[in-house]
Write an enzyme that holds these catalytic residues in place. Structure first.
Site, PDB file in Angstrom:
ATOM      1  N   ASP A 109       3.848 -19.195  -3.129  1.00 40.04           N
ATOM      2  CA  ASP A 109       3.776 -18.417  -1.885  1.00 40.04           C
ATOM      3  C   ASP A 109       4.494 -19.178  -0.773  1.00 40.04           C
ATOM      4  O   ASP A 109       4.086 -20.279  -0.420  1.00 40.04           O
ATOM      5  CB  ASP A 109       2.299 -18.175  -1.534  1.00 40.04           C
TER       6      ASP A 109
ATOM      7  N   ASN B 148       5.033 -17.975   2.456  1.00 38.38           N
ATOM      8  CA  ASN B 148       4.707 -17.634   3.845  1.00 38.38           C
ATOM      9  C   ASN B 148       3.217 -17.688   4.180  1.00 38.38           C
ATOM     10  O   ASN B 148       2.796 -17.245   5.253  1.00 38.38           O
ATOM     11  CB  ASN B 148       5.269 -16.248   4.187  1.00 38.38           C
TER      12      ASN B 148
ATOM     13  N   ASP C 155       0.543 -16.130   2.990  1.00 36.44           N
ATOM     14  CA  ASP C 155      -0.328 -14.950   2.951  1.00 36.44           C
ATOM     15  C   ASP C 155      -1.182 -14.899   1.687  1.00 36.44           C
ATOM     16  O   ASP C 155      -1.923 -13.940   1.465  1.00 36.44           O
ATOM     17  CB  ASP C 155       0.480 -13.653   3.105  1.00 36.44           C
TER      18      ASP C 155
ATOM     19  N   ASP D 293       5.794 -14.989  -3.809  1.00 35.35           N
ATOM     20  CA  ASP D 293       6.881 -14.129  -3.339  1.00 35.35           C
ATOM     21  C   ASP D 293       8.234 -14.652  -3.833  1.00 35.35           C
ATOM     22  O   ASP D 293       8.321 -15.691  -4.496  1.00 35.35           O
ATOM     23  CB  ASP D 293       6.856 -14.025  -1.811  1.00 35.35           C
TER      24      ASP D 293
ATOM     25  N   ASP E 218      11.555  -6.731 -15.414  1.00 31.82           N
ATOM     26  CA  ASP E 218      10.531  -6.013 -16.172  1.00 31.82           C
ATOM     27  C   ASP E 218      10.766  -4.517 -15.955  1.00 31.82           C
ATOM     28  O   ASP E 218      10.712  -4.031 -14.829  1.00 31.82           O
ATOM     29  CB  ASP E 218       9.134  -6.402 -15.671  1.00 31.82           C
TER      30      ASP E 218
ATOM     31  N   ASP F 266       8.399  -2.777 -20.813  1.00 32.41           N
ATOM     32  CA  ASP F 266       6.948  -2.656 -20.901  1.00 32.41           C
ATOM     33  C   ASP F 266       6.548  -1.500 -21.820  1.00 32.41           C
ATOM     34  O   ASP F 266       7.074  -0.389 -21.696  1.00 32.41           O
ATOM     35  CB  ASP F 266       6.401  -2.425 -19.486  1.00 32.41           C
TER      36      ASP F 266
ATOM     37  N   GLU G 271       8.353  -4.630 -25.408  1.00 27.78           N
ATOM     38  CA  GLU G 271       6.932  -4.840 -25.702  1.00 27.78           C
ATOM     39  C   GLU G 271       6.489  -3.654 -26.554  1.00 27.78           C
ATOM     40  O   GLU G 271       6.458  -2.525 -26.084  1.00 27.78           O
ATOM     41  CB  GLU G 271       6.123  -4.908 -24.410  1.00 27.78           C
TER      42      GLU G 271
ATOM     43  N   HIS H 247       1.283 -12.876 -19.390  1.00 30.21           N
ATOM     44  CA  HIS H 247       0.406 -12.412 -18.305  1.00 30.21           C
ATOM     45  C   HIS H 247      -0.725 -11.513 -18.800  1.00 30.21           C
ATOM     46  O   HIS H 247      -1.651 -11.224 -18.041  1.00 30.21           O
ATOM     47  CB  HIS H 247       1.236 -11.664 -17.261  1.00 30.21           C
ATOM     48  N   ASP H 248      -0.646 -11.057 -20.046  1.00 35.16           N
ATOM     49  CA  ASP H 248      -1.668 -10.170 -20.613  1.00 35.16           C
ATOM     50  C   ASP H 248      -2.615 -10.883 -21.573  1.00 35.16           C
ATOM     51  O   ASP H 248      -3.446 -10.236 -22.222  1.00 35.16           O
ATOM     52  CB  ASP H 248      -1.006  -9.002 -21.368  1.00 35.16           C
TER      53      ASP H 248
END
Length: 555
Positions: free
Chosen positions: A21, A23, A25, A29, A98, A199, A254, A327-328
């Protein structure tokens, strides 16, 4: 075997929300990614696959796309993206986007129009059906629990969503849908991106008539019932002709529900569809009763059989992708290795050795190169993943598991294990953000972080760096054939690779105790040790292996 740069590459997956990150928040990003490109260059990867960065309401963390040609505001601007692409190419790293085109967000302009009326020009962009006996058109379930159908009051019909109800499925049988998707793909390729990870691409062609199927433990048929539908290969060949042909790209699909036979079509060496697929057979070995919510440990004999079948069957006819984590999935060292202080690094290195020495393109998921582990979530409130939260409520409320039992299962298998922030250093929030992170940081960041491992020559990071360098240097690792040894061993994963007059012997101990194997039918010469996670392996007719030891010998 036909050579190709993507066969010789190593891909690194970035989950942008959790990477870095810039910035404050609390959300990763594009500028954060740019700030870490030298880290990726030092690791040695050739390609970066970015999980979705498109404009999205974030019901499923960006996999619900509102606008395919805009960047999510939390991630930055299109100017930031153009800068990222330029900076990656300047470092010799390619970028894979993706591509999420089985479904869109329900806030996408196409669906906003589609649901307005039965006569709307965009109606047939999605899959609408009349109620059957006053309820859902069939018994298909969503991947994220419950029915795969949502009733729309405005037009008194149901629309299909194999994922969240905010992710309506596109109707690929409509040629206008395909035209729109291919036009969007060409727009990104003309921008300079180097390919796509597609995907759930095996789901785009639904079976005519949408018949009921065998229900699972939750009463619904699996969302994967539409995998490998009647027109999927036809549509992918059309995609290839209209977007990829004549371009030097890398593509991976995938493909849930894919079989080895199907993969020979998806990833055929004739180049008519995709370069490779992600298959899930090895990821389902610890399922129970058709459900992934299990604490079962994978049987090594079954793992060896599945991976070896894919190695042998695709050799010279298609191409493998190699992965233990993304990520899954939960963290690989917690699932397949041992995340205790004593054995975490050894087992992380062992798993990497086992995978990276196979034939196929290896995928490294962010933090895997550090041996990042599953997360000690304290309650369901710590989780952000729609899949985990929905499953918790569904299984508990239907009395399938107690709240305590289900939470324990979710802690082991939740996708959020892989989605907590990247652990950059031992400062507050692991150096990920100066603000409050969107999801909790794994508290072990104080000891497991990139800064510490970059300083230490024997770290997991430097081991991955060496594995990647070896793949670039040793042709046998990329193109050699594969021969499994000791298929019935419950402790050792051993195999050989052959190319010309060279041979590799790869030996991995998957246990926390000493074990040994006899070595037969080998050349008389003393082999060269290419890599070892202990650093001082001894070669002989009997190989004595220490806990989680991995060695690669070259003859």
């Amino acid at each position: 075997m036909k050579k190709a740069w993507w066969k010789e590459s190593v891909v690194y997956q970035i989950y942008p929300r959790s990477f870095c990150d810039s910035n404050g928040d609390g959300i990763g990003d594009l500028q954060g990614i740019i700030s870490k490109l030298d880290y990726l260059k030092e690791l040695g990867v050739d390609v970066v696959w970015l999980s979705p960065i498109y404009d999205s309401p974030n019901d499923d963390n960006g996999y619900d796309i509102r606008d395919y040609r805009a960047v999510m505001k939390e991630f930055g601007t299109m100017e930031d993206f153009d800068c990222l692409l330029e900076e990656m190419h300047r470092r010799g790293i390619r970028l894979v986007m993706d591509l999420v085109v089985n479904h869109t967000s329900d806030e996408h302009a196409w669906f906003v129009e589609s649901r307005k009326s039965r006569e709307n020009p965009y109606r047939d962009y999605y899959i609408w059906r009349e109620p059957v006996d006053g309820k859902e058109p069939n018994n298909w379930g969503s991947c994220f629990s419950g029915s795969a159908w949502e009733f729309d009051e405005a037009t008194q019909m149901y629309y299909l969503h194999l994922f969240s109800k905010k992710q309506p499925d596109l109707n690929w049988d409509n040629p206008k849908v395909r035209d729109s998707v291919f036009d969007m793909m060409n727009w990104w390729l003309d921008k300079g991106v180097d390919g796509f990870r597609m995907d759930v691409i095996s789901l785009i062609s639904k079976e005519p008539g949408l018949p009921d199927r065998e229900p699972g433990i939750n009463g619904y048929a699996s969302f994967a019932v539409s995998a490998n539908g009647p027109h999927v290969h036809e549509y992918l060949r059309e995609m290839n002709r209209r977007t990829l042909a004549g371009r030097d790209t890398i593509t991976v699909g995938e493909c849930c529900g894919v079989t080895i036979q199907e993969a020979k079509s998806y990833a055929s060496s004739d180049g008519s569809e995709l370069n490779m697929v992600f298959q899930f057979e090895h990821m389902g070995l610890d399922d129970e009763n058709g459900s992934k919510w299990s604490e079962k440990k994978v049987d090594l004999r079954e793992l060896k059989k599945v991976l070896s079948d894919w190695q042998r069957e695709l050799h010279e006819v298609a191409w493998n992708s190699l992965y233990f984590c993304n990520h899954d999935q939960p963290r690989s060292v917690s699932r397949f290795g041992n995340n205790s202080d004593a054995y975490r690094e050894l087992s992380a290195k062992m798993l990497a050795t086992c995978l990276h020495m196979m034939q196929g393109t290896p995928y490294v998921y962010q933090g895997e190169e550090l041996g990042m582990t599953n997360v000690p979530f304290a309650s369901i409130d710590d989780l952000r993943d729609l899949d985990s939260i929905n499953a918790y409520h569904e299984y508990v409320e239907n009395g399938i598991f107690s709240a305590e039992d289900m939470f324990r299962r979710i802690c082991y298998k939740s996708r959020d294990n892989a989605r907590t922030p990247m652990q950059w250093d031992d400062s507050k929030n692991a150096g990920f953000s100066t603000g409050e992170p969107w999801i909790m940081v794994n508290p072990n960041y104080v000891k497991i972080n990139a800064a510490e491992q970059l300083r230490r020559p024997d770290s997991v990071f430097h081991y991955y760096q060496k594995l990647i360098r070896l793949r670039h240097e040793q042709e046998i690792i990329v193109y050699g054939d594969y021969e499994l040894l000791l298929p019935e061993s419950e402790e050792i994963y051993a195999y050989r690779r052959h190319l010309g007059n060279e041979m590799l012997l790869v030996v991995c101990n998957f246990t926390d105790h000493d074990t040994e194997m006899s070595v037969e039918e080998l050349p008389a010469e003393t082999p060269e040790c290419l890599i070892s996670n202990y650093g001082d392996p001894a070669f002989g007719k009997v190989l004595r292996l220490r806990p989680y030891e991995a060695v690669v010998w070259k003859f």
